[in-house]
Every structure is written in C-alpha cells, then in structure tokens.
Design an enzyme around this catalytic site. Sequence first.
Site, PDB file in Angstrom:
ATOM      1  N   LYS A 278       0.848  -1.285   0.016  1.00 44.96           N
ATOM      2  CA  LYS A 278       0.116  -0.061  -0.023  1.00 44.96           C
ATOM      3  C   LYS A 278       0.841   1.125  -0.012  1.00 44.96           C
ATOM      4  O   LYS A 278       1.836   1.424   0.626  1.00 44.96           O
ATOM      5  CB  LYS A 278      -0.823   0.047   1.314  1.00 44.96           C
ATOM      6  CG  LYS A 278      -1.957   1.222   1.350  1.00 44.96           C
ATOM      7  CD  LYS A 278      -3.177   1.143   2.170  1.00 44.96           C
ATOM      8  CE  LYS A 278      -2.490   1.507   3.460  1.00 44.96           C
ATOM      9  NZ  LYS A 278      -3.868   1.614   4.582  1.00 44.96           N
TER      10      LYS A 278
ATOM     11  N   GLN B  11     -12.424   7.535  10.918  1.00 46.78           N
ATOM     12  CA  GLN B  11     -12.494   6.637  11.734  1.00 46.78           C
ATOM     13  C   GLN B  11     -13.200   6.677  13.164  1.00 46.78           C
ATOM     14  O   GLN B  11     -13.497   5.383  13.722  1.00 46.78           O
ATOM     15  CB  GLN B  11     -10.852   7.108  12.384  1.00 46.78           C
ATOM     16  CG  GLN B  11      -9.832   6.531  11.220  1.00 46.78           C
ATOM     17  CD  GLN B  11      -9.811   5.030  10.705  1.00 46.78           C
ATOM     18  OE1 GLN B  11     -10.512   4.259  11.721  1.00 46.78           O
ATOM     19  NE2 GLN B  11      -9.503   4.746   9.824  1.00 46.78           N
TER      20      GLN B  11
ATOM     21  N   ASP C  88     -16.622  16.261  19.125  1.00 47.64           N
ATOM     22  CA  ASP C  88     -15.801  16.537  17.942  1.00 47.64           C
ATOM     23  C   ASP C  88     -15.764  18.227  18.132  1.00 47.64           C
ATOM     24  O   ASP C  88     -16.561  18.875  18.593  1.00 47.64           O
ATOM     25  CB  ASP C  88     -16.540  16.171  16.490  1.00 47.64           C
ATOM     26  CG  ASP C  88     -15.365  16.387  15.424  1.00 47.64           C
ATOM     27  OD1 ASP C  88     -14.623  15.573  14.934  1.00 47.64           O
ATOM     28  OD2 ASP C  88     -15.186  17.667  14.844  1.00 47.64           O
TER      29      ASP C  88
ATOM     30  N   ASP D 239      -0.523   8.408  20.357  1.00 42.48           N
ATOM     31  CA  ASP D 239      -0.926   9.492  21.759  1.00 42.48           C
ATOM     32  C   ASP D 239      -1.128  10.820  21.476  1.00 42.48           C
ATOM     33  O   ASP D 239      -0.912  11.430  22.624  1.00 42.48           O
ATOM     34  CB  ASP D 239       0.693   9.027  22.678  1.00 42.48           C
ATOM     35  CG  ASP D 239       1.796   9.741  21.670  1.00 42.48           C
ATOM     36  OD1 ASP D 239       1.707  10.248  20.611  1.00 42.48           O
ATOM     37  OD2 ASP D 239       2.893   9.660  22.427  1.00 42.48           O
TER      38      ASP D 239
END
Length: 327
Positions: A76, A147, A168, A236
Amino acid sequence: MTDQHPGQLLYLSYADVVSVGLTMAEIIDALEVMFREKGAGRTEMPPKPAIHPRPPDSFFHPMPAYIPALDALGVKWVSGYPENYKRGLPYIMGLIVLNDPETGAPLAVMDCTWVTAKRTGAASAVAAKYLARPDSEVVGILACGVQGRSNLEALNVVLPLKRVLAYDINPEVQRKYVEEMSEQLGLEVVPAQEPRQAVVGCDVVVTSGPVLKKPHATIQPGWFEVGGFASLVDYDSYWHPAAIAEADKFCTDDIAQFEHERASGYFQGITVHADLGELAAGLKPGRETPTERTMACNLGLALDDMATAPLIYRRAVERGIGTWLPL
C-alpha cells in the site's frame, strides 16, 4: 491466488471497492486470522518507513506485506494530510497493489481509502475482543470523522453496545455523526459537550483524530474508568502521558513498528504488554480481571490491508466489478 486475466490487472476505483459489498464482520474475521498467523511468526512485514512532505504532520507510507495463509502479497502507498478537509479532500488517500504470490505478477490496483478506514476499525475490534470487558455497553468517540465512524461500526460487531457519547471540535461534524450513526447502527448516540464527557463513565474510549507529532494531550489522568478499554487510533495525540500511565496493559499491533515510531518521537515512556499477534495466538494474556484498564494503540499495518484486499479482489472478479487494464 492465480491471475484471472494473464497480462492484465484489475483496476478498482473507490466506488468499485465499495460496491463489492464486503462487510465489517468479514474484515474482522480476516484480521483475526492474520493476527494469529502473525503471532505464530508466519507473516512477513518490515516496519513502514515514512516521509513527511509539507504541510506539518503530513506523511507518506510505503507498506509491503505477505500473508502465506491468506495467499496475500502486495503493498500500500498511502498519504495522510490533516488539512485536506479544507480542500474537500480525504485525510487518507492512496493505492493498494495486490500481487500473485506464485509469480509476482500484479493482479490489481485499488483505491485504499475505504480499505484503510474499515480495516483500521476492524483492528480496534480485534483488540477489543481480547482487551475490553465483554459486557461493554457505553463507548466514547473523540473525533467524529472517518475513523470515528468505522471504529464504532466495528466495535458494534464484537460488543453489546447501547450508548455512544460523541465529541468533535467541529459542531457540524458532531451533529452529522450523531444523526447518521444513530440511524445506521440503531444505537443511542448523543453529543458530548466537552472531551471529558466522552471518557468518564465509558466502558470503551476511541480517540480518532489526526496523528500529531506534538500531542495535544486533552485526556487527563483520572478520566479513564476502572475496567475501561481505549483504542488510540491517533497514536498518543489525545492522551496526557499520565493518563496513558494509568493503563494496566498497553498493547499495540506490532512491536517492531511501535519501536520504530518511538524512535521518531512518539510513545515516550510507554511499556508495551503485548502485540495483537501475541494475544490472538494465545502467547500472552489479554484482559484478566474486570477492573483492569487496558489500551491498544494500533499503528496501522500493511498486514491489515493484505488481509482485506484479496477478499475485495476475489469478489470483484466474481461479480465483474472493475476495469481490466493491460500490463
């Protein structure tokens, strides 16, 4: 895998890949087989290198892998541009080239955007099977993009989810997520007014924003519930180091890739309990008590793509989907 049209390869656009109709459950099953093979040492995949063109936090990854048990070989070539939304473009774009393991001949070139979204969610679901409490019902989603959607879809396959707290930074993105995911999955999806509301009280937490070299560390120590499971799709970036340190078990999908990323500046001070291959193959334990806090940071493996792409290719050939091109 044999070449269906000698001297030709099959081109599959984004629309072609979607129209094949591969389900999330099928992708999760394929990834679990792959991780068992990986844990047994029967796959081949080098740590993915990266180049970083402008703007900041953009990347390109070339990602080769081979899974003998799935007759899967290929690479990919994928990019991530966090500011692409300003141009109406996806964050993640690229191509998968699938090859015949017997001859090396290219079999297919397909858009990777859909595959990347779905297999990333599927990897979180595989991790959840080993690390989340099996009675987990409440999930917090921080970042309601691609995602955030695919991870919720995948977790809903393996866990008895009932309620979703969605946060969000963009209110319109959050609004659409709440409306569309409620309808798509039949779950109670409610907006979280601040990040803390999508962590405290949740059995599962997914952070799915862009991967950032300098973490914004929004999630603070004390938020992550006892007995919780977190999937750190954005490395992270979302978590304060002290909040990560509260985890009893921190896992990843590939330790060699994790160390490669650590050398680049990510994941400082984190001790890895196991990778998903070790969990799937039974070499190391996953969750052992209801009170453990567990985390998985899946970095995104070429093996995920190679577990998924052959399923798409075979079904496309069977259904006459795509365009054959001369080599």
